[in-house]
Design an enzyme around this catalytic site. Structure first.
Site, PDB file in Angstrom:
ATOM      1  N   TYR A  25       6.858 -24.480 -16.853  1.00  0.00           N
ATOM      2  CA  TYR A  25       5.712 -24.242 -17.741  1.00  0.00           C
ATOM      3  C   TYR A  25       6.179 -23.409 -18.944  1.00  0.00           C
ATOM      4  O   TYR A  25       6.597 -22.260 -18.810  1.00  0.00           O
ATOM      5  CB  TYR A  25       4.554 -23.532 -17.016  1.00  0.00           C
ATOM      6  CG  TYR A  25       3.894 -24.354 -15.913  1.00  0.00           C
ATOM      7  CD1 TYR A  25       4.092 -25.732 -15.798  1.00  0.00           C
ATOM      8  CD2 TYR A  25       3.061 -23.768 -14.979  1.00  0.00           C
ATOM      9  CE1 TYR A  25       3.493 -26.485 -14.793  1.00  0.00           C
ATOM     10  CE2 TYR A  25       2.447 -24.512 -13.965  1.00  0.00           C
ATOM     11  CZ  TYR A  25       2.685 -25.870 -13.884  1.00  0.00           C
ATOM     12  OH  TYR A  25       2.088 -26.600 -12.873  1.00  0.00           O
TER      13      TYR A  25
HETATM   14  N1  LIG Z   1       1.799 -29.441  -9.235  1.00  0.00           N
HETATM   15  C1  LIG Z   1       1.626 -30.155 -10.315  1.00  0.00           C
HETATM   16  O1  LIG Z   1       2.280 -31.170 -10.528  1.00  0.00           O
HETATM   17  C2  LIG Z   1       0.590 -29.748 -11.311  1.00  0.00           C
HETATM   18  C3  LIG Z   1       0.159 -30.636 -12.327  1.00  0.00           C
HETATM   19  C4  LIG Z   1      -0.828 -30.203 -13.211  1.00  0.00           C
HETATM   20  C5  LIG Z   1      -1.375 -28.915 -13.085  1.00  0.00           C
HETATM   21  N2  LIG Z   1      -0.915 -28.065 -12.107  1.00  0.00           N
HETATM   22  C6  LIG Z   1      -1.504 -26.730 -11.883  1.00  0.00           C
HETATM   23  O2  LIG Z   1      -2.924 -26.867 -11.869  1.00  0.00           O
HETATM   24  C7  LIG Z   1      -3.503 -25.978 -12.836  1.00  0.00           C
HETATM   25  C8  LIG Z   1      -4.767 -26.587 -13.400  1.00  0.00           C
HETATM   26  O3  LIG Z   1      -4.474 -27.825 -13.993  1.00  0.00           O
HETATM   27  P1  LIG Z   1      -5.195 -28.383 -15.286  1.00  0.00           P
HETATM   28  O4  LIG Z   1      -5.320 -27.310 -16.308  1.00  0.00           O
HETATM   29  O5  LIG Z   1      -4.531 -29.650 -15.642  1.00  0.00           O
HETATM   30  O6  LIG Z   1      -6.603 -28.814 -14.733  1.00  0.00           O
HETATM   31  P2  LIG Z   1      -8.127 -28.513 -14.601  1.00  0.00           P
HETATM   32  O7  LIG Z   1      -8.350 -27.176 -14.019  1.00  0.00           O
HETATM   33  O8  LIG Z   1      -8.622 -29.713 -13.889  1.00  0.00           O
HETATM   34  O9  LIG Z   1      -8.707 -28.619 -16.077  1.00  0.00           O
HETATM   35  C9  LIG Z   1      -8.512 -27.705 -17.081  1.00  0.00           C
HETATM   36  C10 LIG Z   1      -9.425 -28.112 -18.221  1.00  0.00           C
HETATM   37  O10 LIG Z   1     -10.786 -27.903 -17.816  1.00  0.00           O
HETATM   38  C11 LIG Z   1     -11.437 -27.082 -18.774  1.00  0.00           C
HETATM   39  N3  LIG Z   1     -12.350 -26.173 -18.094  1.00  0.00           N
HETATM   40  C12 LIG Z   1     -12.080 -25.346 -17.074  1.00  0.00           C
HETATM   41  N4  LIG Z   1     -13.203 -24.675 -16.700  1.00  0.00           N
HETATM   42  C13 LIG Z   1     -14.188 -25.093 -17.533  1.00  0.00           C
HETATM   43  C14 LIG Z   1     -15.552 -24.774 -17.664  1.00  0.00           C
HETATM   44  N5  LIG Z   1     -16.149 -23.893 -16.853  1.00  0.00           N
HETATM   45  N6  LIG Z   1     -16.278 -25.383 -18.637  1.00  0.00           N
HETATM   46  C15 LIG Z   1     -15.691 -26.275 -19.462  1.00  0.00           C
HETATM   47  N7  LIG Z   1     -14.393 -26.624 -19.385  1.00  0.00           N
HETATM   48  C16 LIG Z   1     -13.653 -26.031 -18.432  1.00  0.00           C
HETATM   49  C17 LIG Z   1     -10.341 -26.303 -19.444  1.00  0.00           C
HETATM   50  O11 LIG Z   1     -10.776 -25.941 -20.730  1.00  0.00           O
HETATM   51  P3  LIG Z   1     -10.799 -24.384 -21.155  1.00  0.00           P
HETATM   52  O12 LIG Z   1      -9.390 -24.002 -21.310  1.00  0.00           O
HETATM   53  O13 LIG Z   1     -11.592 -24.399 -22.400  1.00  0.00           O
HETATM   54  O14 LIG Z   1     -11.501 -23.648 -20.034  1.00  0.00           O
HETATM   55  C18 LIG Z   1      -9.200 -27.298 -19.470  1.00  0.00           C
HETATM   56  O15 LIG Z   1      -9.314 -28.149 -20.575  1.00  0.00           O
HETATM   57  C19 LIG Z   1      -2.368 -25.740 -13.853  1.00  0.00           C
HETATM   58  O16 LIG Z   1      -2.524 -24.547 -14.579  1.00  0.00           O
HETATM   59  C20 LIG Z   1      -1.151 -25.721 -12.968  1.00  0.00           C
HETATM   60  O17 LIG Z   1      -0.996 -24.439 -12.380  1.00  0.00           O
HETATM   61  C21 LIG Z   1       0.051 -28.476 -11.237  1.00  0.00           C
END
Ligand SMILES: NC(=O)c1ccc[n+]([C@@H]2O[C@H](COP(=O)([O-])OP(=O)(O)OC[C@H]3O[C@@H](n4cnc5c(N)ncnc54)[C@H](OP(=O)(O)O)[C@@H]3O)[C@@H](O)[C@H]2O)c1
Length: 323
Positions: free
Chosen positions: A57
């Site tokens: 990251y």
């Molecule tokens: N192991 C793997 O291969 C892998 C792959 C992908 C991700 N990850 C992990 O999973 C974590 C989360 O993944 P992700 O960021 O892709 O997914 P997510 O949590 O599904 O989505 C994040 C998105 O949702 C929005 N969001 C979150 N809360 C919200 C709310 N209350 N209202 C409106 N929008 C909201 C965020 O916008 P805002 O920023 O505006 O809140 C952002 O655009 C990563 O940080 C990482 O640690 C792991």
């Protein structure tokens, strides 16, 4: 805050983990050091004790930011997870994959950036088709014996690969993977076929990534491109969230959110938290308000009929998140 023990380990984690993929640089939607630190501090105020990062990251920046932010707190209170697999240096083929050499070197580099002697959970980020699984498992067993990691976990792969890894560690008497960080949310449920029943049977801690479907579960369809990440996240185009019944699921989440006076993100997260095989979703956000909403979602009750209503439009999708 509600806590749960992670799989069959005795380690307690908050029911919401904070994903640290948005900390650092390289994408317009990422938070700089100061903003990330503010979010981490608020997470701790809210009782979140579980932080998920990866060496890759922002090429190490996320780990450095997390480590610095946590340095002001009691290390024993926090559960820090990081990952290894993705190539860190295009000029060094041993900076990626899951060989013993890569695992040992990359864990040292992660610990240095985190400013820690031990990580609580060391995860392999993907399956390495070039390294025998017993080499990877022996190297991971050694890092646990040396006190560099407390538990080992893994992330998206095929269920047959995970079964092979678990069987190999059991046959060889090695530390087994305690957790599975997989792609699972109301819009992508292919993991329910094989992986999640396997995790249940093997008492694996399940900590889904992209629990809000990268924002698709948080906003009406017409607003999906209203944020910088919504406009520029290249993975959003690769993952078929809106195929099959995705559009209808988005509408039903809106409907239930309006009915219950909560946000769409809270309905999406509550759906996941009601799934018994889920321990703690890893939420990604760049906003303190959104983080607070995520924590509030832990208390949101969905009835069996709410759950069925959200699930009914789902149609099988092509696999997305691993190869
Ligand atoms: N192991 C793997 O291969 C892998 C792959 C992908 C991700 N990850 C992990 O999973 C974590 C989360 O993944 P992700 O960021 O892709 O997914 P997510 O949590 O599904 O989505 C994040 C998105 O949702 C929005 N969001 C979150 N809360 C919200 C709310 N209350 N209202 C409106 N929008 C909201 C965020 O916008 P805002 O920023 O505006 O809140 C952002 O655009 C990563 O940080 C990482 O640690 C792991």
């Amino acid at each position: 805050m509600e806590y749960t023990t992670l799989g069959s380990t005795g380690m307690s984690v908050s029911r919401i983990g904070l994903g640290c993929m948005s900390f650092g640089s390289g994408r317009d939607w990422m938070l700089d050091r100061e903003e990330s630190t503010e979010l981490i501090e608020r997470a701790i105020d809210l009782g979140i004790n579980f932080f998920d990062t990866a060496n890759v990251y922002s090429t190490g920046e996320s780990e450095a930011i997390l480590g610095d932010a946590l340095a002001g707190y009691d290390r024993d209170s926090q559960v820090v997870a990081t990952k290894v697999y993705a190539e860190m240096d295009p000029d060094n083929p041993n900076s990626g994959g899951l060989s013993r050499k890569t695992i040992e070197q990359e864990l040292e580099a992660s610990l240095e950036r985190l400013g820690m002697d031990t990580v609580d959970l060391y995860q392999t980020h993907r399956w390495d088709y070039d390294t025998p699984i017993d080499e990877t498992l022996r190297a991971l067993d050694d890092v646990v014996r040396r006190g560099k990691a407390r538990y080992v976990g893994t992330s998206s792969m095929w269920a047959h690969q995970f079964a092979e890894a678990l069987r190999t560690s059991d046959d060889l008497g090695l530390e087994r993977f305690a957790t599975m960080q997989n792609h699972y949310n109301a819009f992508y449920r292919e993991e329910e076929r094989e992986m999640l029943p396997l995790c249940e049977k093997e008492e694996i801690g399940v900590i889904p990534w992209s629990p809000l479907a990268r924002g698709v579960g948080t906003r009406p369809l017409e607003a999906l491109e209203s944020t910088t990440r919504g406009q520029t996240d290249e993975y959003l185009e690769q993952i078929p969230y809106l195929q099959g019944g995705g559009e209808e699921i988005n509408e039903r989440i809106q409907e239930l959110a309006a009915e219950k006076g909560v946000t769409m993100a809270q309905i999406s997260l509550a759906w996941l938290l009601h799934k018994e095989w889920v321990d703690a979703p890893i939420v990604g956000t760049t906003s303190v308000e959104h983080l607070e909403e995520a924590v509030e979602a832990i208390e949101l009750e969905l009835s069996a009929s709410d759950m069925a209503y959200l699930e009914e439009p789902y149609e099988p999708l092509r696999i997305a998140g691993h190869e």
